[in-house]
Design an enzyme around this catalytic site. Structure first.
Site, PDB file in Angstrom:
ATOM      1  NE  ARG A 181     -28.052 -15.178  18.133  1.00  0.00           N
ATOM      2  CZ  ARG A 181     -29.305 -15.222  17.688  1.00  0.00           C
ATOM      3  NH1 ARG A 181     -29.609 -15.968  16.637  1.00  0.00           N
ATOM      4  NH2 ARG A 181     -30.248 -14.516  18.285  1.00  0.00           N
ATOM      5  CB  SER A 199     -24.627  -6.938  21.330  1.00  0.00           C
ATOM      6  OG  SER A 199     -24.421  -8.315  21.281  1.00  0.00           O
ATOM      7  CE  LYS A 205     -30.880 -10.183  19.862  1.00  0.00           C
ATOM      8  NZ  LYS A 205     -30.814 -11.211  20.833  1.00  0.00           N
TER       9      LYS A 205
HETATM   10  C1  LIG Z   1     -21.382  -9.970  16.188  1.00  0.00           C
HETATM   11  C2  LIG Z   1     -22.607 -10.025  17.025  1.00  0.00           C
HETATM   12  N1  LIG Z   1     -23.220  -8.883  17.333  1.00  0.00           N
HETATM   13  C3  LIG Z   1     -24.339  -8.923  18.074  1.00  0.00           C
HETATM   14  C4  LIG Z   1     -24.852 -10.120  18.538  1.00  0.00           C
HETATM   15  C5  LIG Z   1     -26.074 -10.177  19.408  1.00  0.00           C
HETATM   16  O1  LIG Z   1     -25.777 -10.612  20.736  1.00  0.00           O
HETATM   17  P1  LIG Z   1     -26.908 -10.575  21.868  1.00  0.00           P
HETATM   18  O2  LIG Z   1     -27.395  -9.192  21.957  1.00  0.00           O
HETATM   19  O3  LIG Z   1     -26.386 -11.190  23.092  1.00  0.00           O
HETATM   20  O4  LIG Z   1     -28.027 -11.483  21.261  1.00  0.00           O
HETATM   21  P2  LIG Z   1     -27.954 -13.033  20.982  1.00  0.00           P
HETATM   22  O5  LIG Z   1     -27.096 -13.256  19.794  1.00  0.00           O
HETATM   23  O6  LIG Z   1     -27.383 -13.705  22.183  1.00  0.00           O
HETATM   24  O7  LIG Z   1     -29.360 -13.443  20.722  1.00  0.00           O
HETATM   25  C6  LIG Z   1     -24.174 -11.284  18.192  1.00  0.00           C
HETATM   26  N2  LIG Z   1     -24.588 -12.487  18.590  1.00  0.00           N
HETATM   27  N3  LIG Z   1     -23.052 -11.214  17.441  1.00  0.00           N
HETATM   28  C1  LIG Z   2     -27.750 -11.790  16.484  1.00  0.00           C
HETATM   29  C2  LIG Z   2     -28.083 -10.436  16.054  1.00  0.00           C
HETATM   30  N1  LIG Z   2     -27.801  -9.353  16.824  1.00  0.00           N
HETATM   31  C3  LIG Z   2     -28.137  -8.208  16.282  1.00  0.00           C
HETATM   32  S1  LIG Z   2     -28.859  -8.448  14.796  1.00  0.00           S
HETATM   33  C4  LIG Z   2     -28.672 -10.091  14.887  1.00  0.00           C
HETATM   34  C5  LIG Z   2     -29.118 -11.070  13.856  1.00  0.00           C
HETATM   35  C6  LIG Z   2     -28.657 -10.781  12.474  1.00  0.00           C
HETATM   36  O1  LIG Z   2     -29.192 -11.755  11.651  1.00  0.00           O
HETATM   37  P1  LIG Z   2     -29.414 -11.561  10.120  1.00  0.00           P
HETATM   38  O2  LIG Z   2     -28.101 -11.388   9.480  1.00  0.00           O
HETATM   39  O3  LIG Z   2     -30.097 -12.831   9.683  1.00  0.00           O
HETATM   40  O4  LIG Z   2     -30.315 -10.382   9.952  1.00  0.00           O
END
Ligand SMILES: Cc1ncc(COP(=O)(O)OP(=O)(O)O)c(N)n1
Ligand SMILES: Cc1ncsc1CCOP(=O)(O)O
Ligand SMILES: [Mg+2]
Length: 367
Positions: free
Chosen positions: A195, A264, A293
């Protein structure tokens, strides 16, 4: 080759010069030798694949398909074709490519043998046409069955590995991206998502390619965040899509049935939508507020408990999870978790991976 000579019995002692094989007969002999060698090659390759389906995957359906294909090939291996065998006179015996001498892992062993079988079947298809009216068609159909078998086998392996994965590392930008990921893989990580929300595509492609290779060398799955095109370009195991990303139906059309699609979710409605749309797994959260996030409201552990009771597909609690609160998330029903900072910012990612996994292994995974 028939030799010129005499045949006392049939000619009453009169010496006759016997004609050597005609050119047509010589060509037929060569074709039979080609068919013989490639029928053997195809069967051997399938046998190697079959053993993995049977003993490695314990999958009766895939094992049976290999067996059926082998039997069908055997039916084409007639006595006439076998009689053309001339191992001593085969200039190709004993020639091997250096790549055949070593296999890095089961995947490359299987890929090599699928390639071998498909190649042999193509040869059988082409030369078979010269011998039997139905042989070309039969081997064309078998070749397509082998493509389907290959895709089902690798798809099945992916799903099995997804089911076994308890910890999911989602990367963030880092100067130590590859070394951090490798440290986590050494600790037992089997699922990684690349990501990076801001890098150029050239950088993303390059990093994704390296990460995919690294993950596969450790037998781990590699998932691409957001981008189906990049997932395909680097031959990723799948893609993770948020609610604002590409619809699952379109991603599925592009990726096919054997690659993984994650979605998600933050509530029961999104969960139901993801399941109906055919997601292979879901993200559940953010469980806690997280700087990774920004601006996304936390769901709390209540949604984790809801997922534990209602999700029929694998799900990963995500958002603000670390070694200090993982047991709270596990107590709410989580069997799998995804983290960013806990591993990407860890001083010792191997140890943290091992610790998180040790906590998750205390509970039984379901499904
Ligand atoms: C395992 C997992 N869960 C949730 C997310 C979040 O995806 P998304 O809502 O598209 O947000 P971004 O990651 O694209 O900023 C994730 N990446 N992985
Ligand atoms: C990508 C994403 N989607 C929901 S929470 C999250 C980020 C989680 O990051 P962290 O483990 O650092 O709190
Ligand atoms: Mg996204």
């Amino acid at each position: 080759m028939k030799e010129a000579g005499c045949d006392d019995e049939s000619t009453n002692g009169v010496v006759l010069m016997v004609e050597p094989y005609s050119q047509t007969e010589q060509i037929q002999h060569v074709i039979y030798r080609i068919l013989d060698a490639n029928l053997d090659r195809a069967r051997e390759g399938l046998r190697i694949i079959e053993e993995w389906c049977r003993f490695g995957l314990n999958n009766a359906q895939l094992t049976l398909e290999c067996k059926h294909l082998r039997q069908e090939i055997a039916n084409w291996h007639t006595a006439q074709i076998r009689a053309a065998r001339d191992t001593m006179g085969d200039a190709g015996t004993g020639l091997s490519h250096p790549q055949e001498e070593q296999r890095a892992n089961i995947k490359s062993l299987l890929q090599a043998n699928f390639g071998r079988v498909q190649e042999a079947m193509r040869v059988l298809e082409e030369y078979g046409k010269l011998t039997h009216p139905n042989m070309g068609k039969a081997f064309k159909q078998m070749r397509y069955r082998v493509y389907t078998l290959e895709s089902s086998l690798f798809g099945y392996q992916r799903h099995q590995l997804l089911l076994r994965s308890r910890l999911y590392l989602v990367t963030s930008q880092s100067e130590n991206l590859l070394s951090t990921v490798e440290a986590a893989l050494k600790g037992g990580l089997t699922l990684l998502q690349y990501r990076d929300k801001t890098a150029d595509d050239t950088v993303r492609l390059e990093q994704a390619m390296k990460l995919r290779q690294l993950c596969h060398s450790y037998g781990a799955l590699f998932i691409m965040n957001d981008r189906v095109d990049l997932a395909l370009a680097v031959d990723a195991d799948g893609v993770h899509l948020g609610q604002q990303d590409m619809p699952i139906a379109i991603a599925r059309q592009l990726l096919g049935p054997q690659r993984l699609i994650g979605r998600s979710t933050t509530n029961s409605k999104e969960m139901q939508g993801a399941i109906t749309d055919g997601a292979d797994y879901i993200g559940v959260g953010p469980v806690y507020e997280t700087p990774t996030k920004v601006g996304k409201a936390a769901t709390g552990v209540e949604y984790v408990s809801y997922a534990a009771k209602n999700s029929p597909i694998p799900w990963f609690a995500i958002g603000g999870i670390d070694p200090n609160n993982i047991n709270e998330v596990i107590d709410a029903g989580a069997e799998r978790v995804a983290v960013v900072r806990s591993l990407m910012e860890a001083e010792q990612p191997t140890l943290v991976t091992q610790y998180l996994l040790s906590q998750l292994y205390r509970v039984k995974a379901n499904p």
